[in-house]
Design a protein around this motif. Structure first.
Motif, PDB file in Angstrom:
ATOM      1  N   ALA A   1       1.591  22.397  43.088  1.00  0.00           N
ATOM      2  CA  ALA A   1       2.542  21.304  43.302  1.00  0.00           C
ATOM      3  C   ALA A   1       2.401  20.807  44.735  1.00  0.00           C
ATOM      4  N   GLY A   2       2.308  19.492  44.904  1.00  0.00           N
ATOM      5  CA  GLY A   2       2.153  18.932  46.232  1.00  0.00           C
ATOM      6  C   GLY A   2       3.472  18.841  46.986  1.00  0.00           C
ATOM      7  N   TYR A   3       3.391  18.910  48.309  1.00  0.00           N
ATOM      8  CA  TYR A   3       4.570  18.720  49.148  1.00  0.00           C
ATOM      9  C   TYR A   3       4.197  17.862  50.352  1.00  0.00           C
ATOM     10  N   ASP A   4       5.142  17.083  50.826  1.00  0.00           N
ATOM     11  CA  ASP A   4       5.012  16.366  52.094  1.00  0.00           C
ATOM     12  C   ASP A   4       6.348  16.464  52.812  1.00  0.00           C
ATOM     13  N   ILE A   5       6.324  17.054  53.977  1.00  0.00           N
ATOM     14  CA  ILE A   5       7.538  17.347  54.732  1.00  0.00           C
ATOM     15  C   ILE A   5       7.482  16.580  56.053  1.00  0.00           C
ATOM     16  N   TYR A   6       8.506  15.783  56.297  1.00  0.00           N
ATOM     17  CA  TYR A   6       8.572  14.983  57.520  1.00  0.00           C
ATOM     18  C   TYR A   6       9.449  15.705  58.543  1.00  0.00           C
ATOM     19  N   ALA A   7       8.904  15.943  59.700  1.00  0.00           N
ATOM     20  CA  ALA A   7       9.620  16.604  60.787  1.00  0.00           C
ATOM     21  C   ALA A   7       9.995  15.556  61.821  1.00  0.00           C
ATOM     22  N   VAL A   8      11.258  15.108  61.751  1.00  0.00           N
ATOM     23  CA  VAL A   8      11.749  14.079  62.668  1.00  0.00           C
ATOM     24  C   VAL A   8      12.333  14.751  63.905  1.00  0.00           C
ATOM     25  N   GLY A   9      11.876  14.320  65.070  1.00  0.00           N
ATOM     26  CA  GLY A   9      12.404  14.876  66.312  1.00  0.00           C
ATOM     27  C   GLY A   9      11.941  16.289  66.598  1.00  0.00           C
ATOM     28  N   ALA A  10      10.834  16.686  66.005  1.00  0.00           N
ATOM     29  CA  ALA A  10      10.339  18.049  66.219  1.00  0.00           C
ATOM     30  C   ALA A  10       9.913  18.251  67.669  1.00  0.00           C
ATOM     31  N   PRO A  11      10.190  19.412  68.223  1.00  0.00           N
ATOM     32  CA  PRO A  11       9.775  19.697  69.600  1.00  0.00           C
ATOM     33  C   PRO A  11       8.286  20.022  69.643  1.00  0.00           C
ATOM     34  N   GLU A  12       7.757  20.177  70.842  1.00  0.00           N
ATOM     35  CA  GLU A  12       6.381  20.624  70.980  1.00  0.00           C
ATOM     36  C   GLU A  12       6.270  22.047  70.432  1.00  0.00           C
ATOM     37  N   PHE A  13       5.223  22.322  69.695  1.00  0.00           N
ATOM     38  CA  PHE A  13       5.047  23.660  69.134  1.00  0.00           C
ATOM     39  C   PHE A  13       3.587  24.059  69.247  1.00  0.00           C
ATOM     40  N   ALA A  14       3.349  25.363  69.356  1.00  0.00           N
ATOM     41  CA  ALA A  14       1.991  25.864  69.520  1.00  0.00           C
ATOM     42  C   ALA A  14       1.269  25.993  68.190  1.00  0.00           C
ATOM     43  N   SER A  15       2.014  26.332  67.133  1.00  0.00           N
ATOM     44  CA  SER A  15       1.431  26.491  65.805  1.00  0.00           C
ATOM     45  C   SER A  15       2.557  26.397  64.782  1.00  0.00           C
ATOM     46  N   TYR A  16       2.179  26.459  63.538  1.00  0.00           N
ATOM     47  CA  TYR A  16       3.189  26.449  62.489  1.00  0.00           C
ATOM     48  C   TYR A  16       2.676  27.259  61.301  1.00  0.00           C
ATOM     49  N   ALA A  17       3.597  27.657  60.426  1.00  0.00           N
ATOM     50  CA  ALA A  17       3.252  28.390  59.211  1.00  0.00           C
ATOM     51  C   ALA A  17       4.075  27.816  58.069  1.00  0.00           C
TER      52      ALA A  17
END
Length: 265
Positions: A237-253
């Motif tokens: 199943a596909g997903y698309d997640i919008y991160a509005v106002g996200a801070p600077e980040f080194a990586s994600y999981a």
């Protein structure tokens, strides 16, 4: 006659089975197998009794859920995007409908908001990641139009009394996430895409939540975003997640977990 008697005795001696003769082929293997199965069967019985004792103990007095990591960031409107890492240390019981309490305070230690968020069940011996938004009840700022930003945010998770149930289901190895990467959008948000596949149905859920967890350089949680998607066992199943106002980040999981329909309502 004496010679004949001696010859007869010799022939009888030749027919007698020697006391040191080897057992029929395969008999040693059968004996060894019986000997090996003895301790194994005994250990299996001991393990079964231990598992039974653990189940009885956890049913009577389950260990509390644990938040082992958390992170948050405040938007310009004072709302807080946060994520928590939750573990269920029990091996046989699920925490049903646990509640996360989020408390925001200002620099002076005054409570700006105190909110509780109902969370889906947490299966035994499993680790979950949840991202949510809090701060809708925050006190207003100096201009009386925007919410005050908190200086600190604390998290706690509790399971209502009587809200534990025995289950053999576990979260591990059920979900496979194929990360499609993160891209900048025209309106400044990050868009995370990919697919998630569930190998089986957990908690009777036909939906799953997908959480994108933002991490700092040390691998600690900074915040997160999530989306609910329809999933069927064995189908991506596909997903698309919008991160509005996200801070600077080194990586994600990216993580996935079951989302019961009643939890989504």
């Amino acid at each position: 006659m004496a010679a004949f008697a001696g010859l007869f005795a010799l022939s009888l001696a030749g027919c007698a089975e020697p006391t040191g003769q080897a057992a029929p082929a395969g008999s040693e293997r059968a004996v060894e197998q019986v000997q090996d199965e003895g301790p194994a069967a005994e250990q299996a019985a001991v393990d079964e009794q231990a598992d039974k004792a653990t189940a009885e103990q956890e049913a009577a007095n389950p260990a509390a859920l644990q938040i082992v990591d958390s992170g948050w960031f405040a938007a310009d409107n004072g709302m807080v995007d946060f994520a928590v890492k939750v573990q269920n240390p029990n091996k046989t019981v699920e925490a049903v409908d646990p509640v996360i309490e989020v408390v925001g305070k200002d620099d002076a230690g005054n409570v700006i908001f105190d909110e509780t968020i109902e969370t889906p069940g947490v299966l035994p011996d499993s680790t979950y990641y949840y991202s949510y938004v809090a701060g809708s009840t925050a006190s207003k700022g100096a201009d009386s139009t925007t919410s005050a930003k908190p200086a600190t945010v604390d998290f706690a998770i509790t399971t209502p009394e009587g809200s534990w149930q025995a289950t053999e289901q576990k979260l591990a190895d059920v979900y496979a996430v194929a990360d499609g990467g993160a891209a900048d959008t025209q309106f400044g948000a990050k868009e995370f895409t990919g697919t998630v596949t569930a190998s089986e149905q957990l908690d009777g859920a036909t939906q799953s939540r997908v959480d994108v967890i933002l991490l700092d350089k040390d691998g600690k949680i900074e915040g997160g975003f999530f989306k609910i998607v329809d999933t069927e066992p064995g189908q991506a199943a596909g997903y698309d997640i919008y991160a509005v106002g996200a801070p600077e980040f080194a990586s994600y999981a990216v993580y996935a977990s079951p989302w019961a329909e009643e939890a989504a309502e």
